[in-house]
Design an enzyme around this catalytic site. Structure first.
Site, PDB file in Angstrom:
ATOM      1  N   ASP A 192       0.869  -1.163   0.000  1.00 49.93           N
ATOM      2  CA  ASP A 192       0.000   0.000   0.000  1.00 49.93           C
ATOM      3  C   ASP A 192       0.912   1.221   0.000  1.00 49.93           C
ATOM      4  OD1 ASP A 192      -2.245   1.604   0.095  1.00 49.93           O
ATOM      5  OD2 ASP A 192      -2.197   1.721   2.274  1.00 49.93           O
TER       6      ASP A 192
ATOM      7  N   ASP B 199      -7.821  -7.573   0.889  1.00 49.00           N
ATOM      8  CA  ASP B 199      -6.900  -7.621   2.016  1.00 49.00           C
ATOM      9  C   ASP B 199      -7.660  -7.054   3.193  1.00 49.00           C
ATOM     10  OD1 ASP B 199      -6.528  -4.655   1.091  1.00 49.00           O
ATOM     11  OD2 ASP B 199      -5.660  -4.774   3.095  1.00 49.00           O
TER      12      ASP B 199
END
Length: 375
Positions: free
Chosen positions: A91, A270
């Site tokens: 991320d 996720d």
RNA sequence: GGGGAGAUACCAAAGUGGCCAACUGGGGCAGACUGUAAAUCUGCUGGCGAAUGCCUUCGUAGGUUCGAAUCCUGCUCUCCCCA
């Protein structure tokens, strides 16, 4: 490179194969979150062999602050540093713009912030978050975005999504003009924003689709909005995002959320829930959700989950796990995390199988009931 | 035998005339957690009640006072020091 393998006839669910530098990922897929270069409490060996994770996440913000890019570079990249040979997605730190908002200051240029560790000042831009993710060596990098809070008024959401789009253009330029630090290809996924506003979401999905990247993500959901809102937005966005590329729903969610999203054409997920909630005593089992700290499990010596998503689910009893969690023993967190992650991954893998067999919808409707049960 | 300290809710421990059904920890019982500042956070924890509230509690028996966990007296028990 993404190849669609099969489509469900009744829903928008599909299966596919995503090829990355460190391996092939069958989709739909659940990706355990390993923010700081570790899926908390779990050995890489267990992650691969018992849990059967195909890919895990890392976080640019956390890894940049500690251990820092010098060490990541010197170690040969995150894969080598943590000894994980399968794919990694990072991320960009966009979520930290949201979750660490009090420490962040946004400008068109980027986000300035103070380290939550030592208070030192830093600045993230669409460009340097690509550079950092290059050093980390993520197979899939995420564009730097602003994850707007919920609720959020239309004006703010509009400005926020415009900023995210501006940043996306800059990230793509940086992506194209730089080479990987390590000797393999890295993908870049852009992120759809727009809060819960249909027109903003449509506009954002079109923008993201037009970037022509190998895969696309939907962000800014599961930040407190009702689940139905989230499902509605997924439907609107997936109408626009290209069919032939993987769609990644960031940060979602509960097992029910995941099945609902698969039904609506999402391929990648996720979430910290299996690990964090596991450490806090919440277990996802084939019978339903249990809070292992509850008194009723004190003398229940049956396995954690007799359908055994992982080896530990069968080895250890509910009573023993309750004892460990109540006592604050580290092993309790480990067992709960391993079980939950394995449960998530088995669930998604079962969904994949059902889609391919053509009986996804019926199975999913039954599972929703089981998964919602509180024991 | 002499001298001193103390007994408070499941445990530890504050409180030393009214704001005390009693601070705070722990334990217990629940709840929350969605791209991880989380092995974290929140609530409840004498009884009854949805609640204003009512009832019974601070070793024990009396007393002083409009009013006592807090002051006085007797008793019981515990701990420490000296012999």
């Amino acid at each position: 490179m993404f190849t669609l393998k099969s489509r469900d006839k009744e829903t928008r669910a599909r299966t596919g194969i995503l090829e990355t530098a460190h391996g092939i990922i069958p989709t739909p897929v659940f990706m355990p979150v390993g923010t700081a270069g570790t899926v908390k409490g779990i050995l890489q060996r267990d992650l691969a062999d018992d849990i059967e994770a195909k890919i895990i996440l890392g976080n640019t913000y956390h890894l940049y602050l500690r251990p820092g890019t010098d060490i990541l570079r010197a170690s040969g990249g995150l894969h080598k540093f943590m000894n994980w040979t399968r794919p990694i997605l990072t991320d960009s730190g966009g979520y930290q713009v949201f979750s660490l908002a009090p420490n962040m200051k946004l400008t068109d240029e980027g986000a300035s912030f103070k380290s939550h560790i030592d208070g030192s000042k830093h600045f993230f831009t669409p460009e340097n978050t690509i550079d950092i993710q290059r050093i980390i060596g993520a197979d899939i990098m995420m564009a730097f975005d602003e994850c707007a809070p919920f609720p959020c008024d239309y004006r703010y959401a509009g400005k926020s999504v415009a900023l995210t789009h501006q940043w996306l253009d800059r990230a793509v330029v940086r992506y194209r003009e730089t080479e990987p630090v390590w000797d393999y290809e890295q993908l870049l996924f852009p992120i759809v924003q727009g809060s819960t506003f249909d027109d903003l979401r449509k506009m954002s999905a079109e923008k993201v689709a037009s970037a022509g990247m190998a895969g696309n993500a939907i962000g800014g959901l599961s930040v407190g909005e009702p689940a139905d809102e989230m499902y509605r937005i997924i439907e609107i966005v997936n109408e626009i995002l290209p069919e032939d590329k993987p769609r990644y729903l960031m940060g979602v969610g509960t097992p029910v959320n995941i099945l609902e999203a698969i039904e609506r054409g999402i391929d990648m997920f996720d979430c910290v829930m299996p690990t964090r909630n596991g450490r806090n005593g919440m277990l996802f089992t084939s019978q339903g959700i249990i809070n292992i700290r509850n008194k009723r499990w004190t003398d229940d010596f049956s396995p954690i989950d007799s359908l055994a998503p992982s080896a530990v689910s069968l080895y250890y009893s509910k009573a023993y796990l309750r004892h460990l969690i109540i006592s604050g023993e580290i092993l309790g967190s480990q067992i709960a995390s391993i079980h939950n992650l394995a449960f998530y991954i088995k669930l998604v893998s079962e969904a994949r199988k059902r889609i391919e067999e053509g009986n996804f919808k019926k199975w999913k409707d039954q599972m929703i009931i089981k998964l919602s049960a509180r024991l």
